[in-house]
Design a protein around this motif. Structure first.
Motif, short mmCIF file in Angstrom:
data_model
loop_
_atom_site.label_atom_id
_atom_site.label_comp_id
_atom_site.label_asym_id
_atom_site.label_seq_id
_atom_site.Cartn_x
_atom_site.Cartn_y
_atom_site.Cartn_z
N GLY A 172 0.80 -1.22 0.00
CA GLY A 172 0.00 0.00 0.00
C GLY A 172 0.84 1.26 0.00
N LEU A 173 0.19 2.37 0.31
CA LEU A 173 0.84 3.68 0.34
C LEU A 173 1.91 3.71 1.42
CD1 LEU A 173 1.02 6.73 -0.35
CD2 LEU A 173 -0.87 7.08 1.27
N ASP A 174 3.11 4.16 1.06
CA ASP A 174 4.20 4.33 2.01
C ASP A 174 4.03 5.70 2.66
OD1 ASP A 174 6.54 4.61 3.45
OD2 ASP A 174 7.82 3.76 1.88
N VAL A 175 3.27 5.74 3.73
CA VAL A 175 2.95 7.00 4.39
C VAL A 175 4.20 7.68 4.94
CG1 VAL A 175 1.71 8.04 6.32
CG2 VAL A 175 0.60 6.30 4.93
N ALA A 176 5.10 6.90 5.51
CA ALA A 176 6.32 7.47 6.09
C ALA A 176 7.15 8.19 5.05
CB ALA A 176 7.13 6.37 6.77
N ALA A 177 7.29 7.58 3.88
CA ALA A 177 8.07 8.21 2.81
C ALA A 177 7.37 9.45 2.27
CB ALA A 177 8.31 7.21 1.68
N LEU A 178 6.05 9.37 2.14
CA LEU A 178 5.27 10.49 1.61
C LEU A 178 5.37 11.73 2.49
CD1 LEU A 178 3.15 11.54 -0.47
CD2 LEU A 178 1.39 10.67 1.09
N LEU A 179 5.37 11.51 3.79
CA LEU A 179 5.30 12.64 4.73
C LEU A 179 6.62 12.96 5.42
CD1 LEU A 179 1.86 11.75 6.36
CD2 LEU A 179 2.30 13.25 4.40
N LYS A 180 7.69 12.31 4.99
CA LYS A 180 8.99 12.53 5.63
C LYS A 180 9.41 13.99 5.54
CE LYS A 180 13.77 10.92 5.65
NZ LYS A 180 14.76 9.98 5.04
N GLU A 181 9.24 14.57 4.38
CA GLU A 181 9.55 15.99 4.18
C GLU A 181 8.26 16.75 3.94
OE1 GLU A 181 12.51 17.15 4.60
OE2 GLU A 181 13.56 15.21 4.72
N ARG A 182 8.08 17.83 4.67
CA ARG A 182 6.86 18.62 4.50
C ARG A 182 7.07 19.70 3.43
NH1 ARG A 182 4.61 23.76 7.60
NH2 ARG A 182 2.41 23.66 6.98
N PRO A 183 6.27 19.68 2.35
CA PRO A 183 6.35 20.78 1.38
C PRO A 183 6.00 22.10 2.05
CG PRO A 183 5.14 18.91 0.48
CD PRO A 183 5.31 18.65 1.94
N SER A 184 6.44 23.18 1.49
CA SER A 184 6.22 24.50 2.07
C SER A 184 4.72 24.76 2.32
CB SER A 184 6.77 25.58 1.14
OG SER A 184 6.49 26.87 1.65
N ALA A 185 4.40 25.12 3.56
CA ALA A 185 3.03 25.48 3.97
C ALA A 185 2.02 24.40 3.62
CB ALA A 185 2.63 26.81 3.35
N ALA A 186 2.43 23.14 3.67
CA ALA A 186 1.53 22.03 3.31
C ALA A 186 0.69 21.59 4.50
CB ALA A 186 2.33 20.86 2.78
N HIS A 187 -0.48 21.05 4.18
CA HIS A 187 -1.36 20.44 5.17
C HIS A 187 -1.71 19.05 4.68
CE1 HIS A 187 -2.53 23.97 7.76
NE2 HIS A 187 -1.91 24.57 6.76
N VAL A 188 -1.86 18.12 5.62
CA VAL A 188 -2.26 16.76 5.27
C VAL A 188 -3.59 16.45 5.95
CG1 VAL A 188 -0.91 15.70 7.15
CG2 VAL A 188 -1.59 14.32 5.18
N TYR A 189 -4.46 15.77 5.22
CA TYR A 189 -5.79 15.41 5.70
C TYR A 189 -5.96 13.91 5.49
CZ TYR A 189 -6.33 20.42 4.84
OH TYR A 189 -6.15 21.77 4.83
N VAL A 190 -6.48 13.21 6.50
CA VAL A 190 -6.65 11.77 6.37
C VAL A 190 -7.98 11.35 6.99
CG1 VAL A 190 -5.32 11.33 8.49
CG2 VAL A 190 -5.66 9.49 6.83
N CYS A 191 -8.66 10.45 6.31
CA CYS A 191 -9.88 9.86 6.82
C CYS A 191 -9.93 8.41 6.36
CB CYS A 191 -11.11 10.63 6.33
SG CYS A 191 -12.66 10.07 7.08
N GLY A 192 -10.23 7.50 7.27
CA GLY A 192 -10.25 6.09 6.90
C GLY A 192 -10.11 5.23 8.13
N PRO A 193 -9.62 4.01 7.96
CA PRO A 193 -9.47 3.09 9.10
C PRO A 193 -8.50 3.65 10.15
CG PRO A 193 -9.26 1.92 7.02
CD PRO A 193 -9.24 3.38 6.69
N PRO A 194 -8.69 3.27 11.41
CA PRO A 194 -7.82 3.78 12.48
C PRO A 194 -6.34 3.55 12.22
CG PRO A 194 -9.70 2.65 13.41
CD PRO A 194 -9.77 2.41 11.94
N GLY A 195 -5.98 2.40 11.62
CA GLY A 195 -4.57 2.12 11.36
C GLY A 195 -3.95 3.12 10.41
N LEU A 196 -4.70 3.52 9.40
CA LEU A 196 -4.20 4.51 8.44
C LEU A 196 -4.05 5.87 9.11
CD1 LEU A 196 -3.45 5.36 5.54
CD2 LEU A 196 -5.90 5.77 5.14
N ILE A 197 -5.02 6.24 9.88
CA ILE A 197 -4.96 7.53 10.57
C ILE A 197 -3.79 7.57 11.54
CG2 ILE A 197 -6.17 9.04 12.20
CD1 ILE A 197 -8.77 8.17 10.85
N ARG A 198 -3.60 6.48 12.26
CA ARG A 198 -2.48 6.40 13.20
C ARG A 198 -1.15 6.51 12.45
NH1 ARG A 198 -3.53 1.73 14.89
NH2 ARG A 198 -5.11 2.41 16.37
N ALA A 199 -1.04 5.83 11.31
CA ALA A 199 0.20 5.86 10.54
C ALA A 199 0.51 7.27 10.04
CB ALA A 199 0.11 4.89 9.36
#
Length: 317
Positions: A172-199
């Motif tokens: 599946g989606l490699d959340v750690a790699a995706l969010l390792k570096e924050r783009p300038s003034a970026a926001h992340v939004y997540v909705c779904g199973p608890p495991g995904l939200i926790r990750a």
């Protein structure tokens, strides 16, 4: 204000998900909503459930929701899938938003897991209309189980990235790699199973405060079970002039109900925000999944949160 809504259309969009279109019984325009909003719908069996609005916030004549048939349904999803019919009239709250889009952000990363696509669909429509910079990551077991996938591909093009893992989280989606570096003034939004939200929350723990947004309607992450270390404590109802004892094995909400004091509630799991009560004094052990740090200074979710050891809570009741 409560709304009378007629079921205008029901469509099976996957084997386990049905979309439901709701319109005003009198044909009038509906109260406006913002991307990420939800409504609390009372079904024909008396159960009330929260559903995210997935349609474009500029639409005024309909609310669109989608309902997953839950394997462990408590009666809500089963009713929608087996008994709800076009033409039925349901009672609903006006839209409320505990999961708003921060439109000041320069870039938005939307992450949906399964039925969690619904509020993010509305967000993607809003961002697309604004010309905003965003990517929607849609995680599902397979294409057949990804509701609205054709519609999203047509509308978003390369801004939609689908991740079908076949049930193997390693694919599946490699959340750690995706969010390792924050783009300038970026926001992340997540909705779904608890495991995904926790990750997502763990992967973006180093992001600035207020830049990680999530929503749960069921309390799989909320610490709702009594802990062996829980203690009894006192609550003072400031306006009622009463003091009540909350036992170690009871919640504030249960204690209030036993004393004949009604507080509006829905999920009873610390994720919907309905039973928020003003906190006047005392330090609380906040166990909800909806209040921000700022809101927790003066509010408490009485279904799950408690007093810290030795504290007395003064509530605005």
């Amino acid at each position: 204000m409560l709304l009378a809504l007629r079921v205008a259309r029901i469509v099976a969009v996957t084997p386990r998900i049905k979309s439901v279109e709701l319109v005003a019984v009198d044909g009038a325009a509906l109260p406006p909503f913002t991307a990420g909003a939800h409504i609390d719908v009372t079904l024909g069996n008396g159960e009330t459930r929260s559903y995210s609005l997935l349609n474009d916030p500029t639409e005024t004549q309909r609310y669109a929701i989608a309902v997953l048939r839950e394997i462990d349904s408590r009666g809500g999803s089963t009713f929608v899938h087996d008994r709800l019919r076009e033409g039925d009239v349901l009672e609903s709250s006006e839209p409320a938003n505990n999961f708003p889009l921060n439109e000041a952000g320069e870039r938005h990363i939307l992450i949906a897991g399964g039925i969690g696509i619904t509020p993010l669909m509305s967000m993607s429509r809003r961002l697309a209309a604004q010309g905003g910079a965003f990517t929607l990551h849609y995680c599902a077991r397979s294409r057949a189980e990804a509701a609205f996938i054709d519609e999203l591909e047509a509308a978003l093009g390369p801004r939609l990235v689908a991740h079908f893992d076949g049930g193997d989280i390693a694919r599946g989606l490699d959340v750690a790699a995706l969010l390792k570096e924050r783009p300038s003034a970026a926001h992340v939004y997540v909705c779904g199973p608890p495991g995904l939200i926790r990750a997502v929350r763990e992967a973006a723990a180093h992001w600035p405060k207020g830049s990680v947004h999530y929503e749960l309607f069921r309390g799989s992450e909320a610490d709702i079970a009594p802990r062996s270390s829980d203690q009894g404590f006192e609550i003072v109802l400031r306006r009622a002039g009463r003091t009540l004892h909350v036992p170690a094995d009871k919640s504030i909400l249960q204690t209030l109900a036993a004393a004949g004091i009604k507080v509006k509630t829905l999920c009873k799991e610390g994720v919907c925000g309905t039973c928020r009560v003003g906190l006047v004094e005392g330090r609380a052990d906040h166990r909800d999944e909806v209040l921000t740090d700022e809101e927790r200074e003066h509010n408490i979710q009485v279904c799950v949160s408690r007093a810290l050891p030795g504290e007395t809570l003064v509530l605005d009741l």
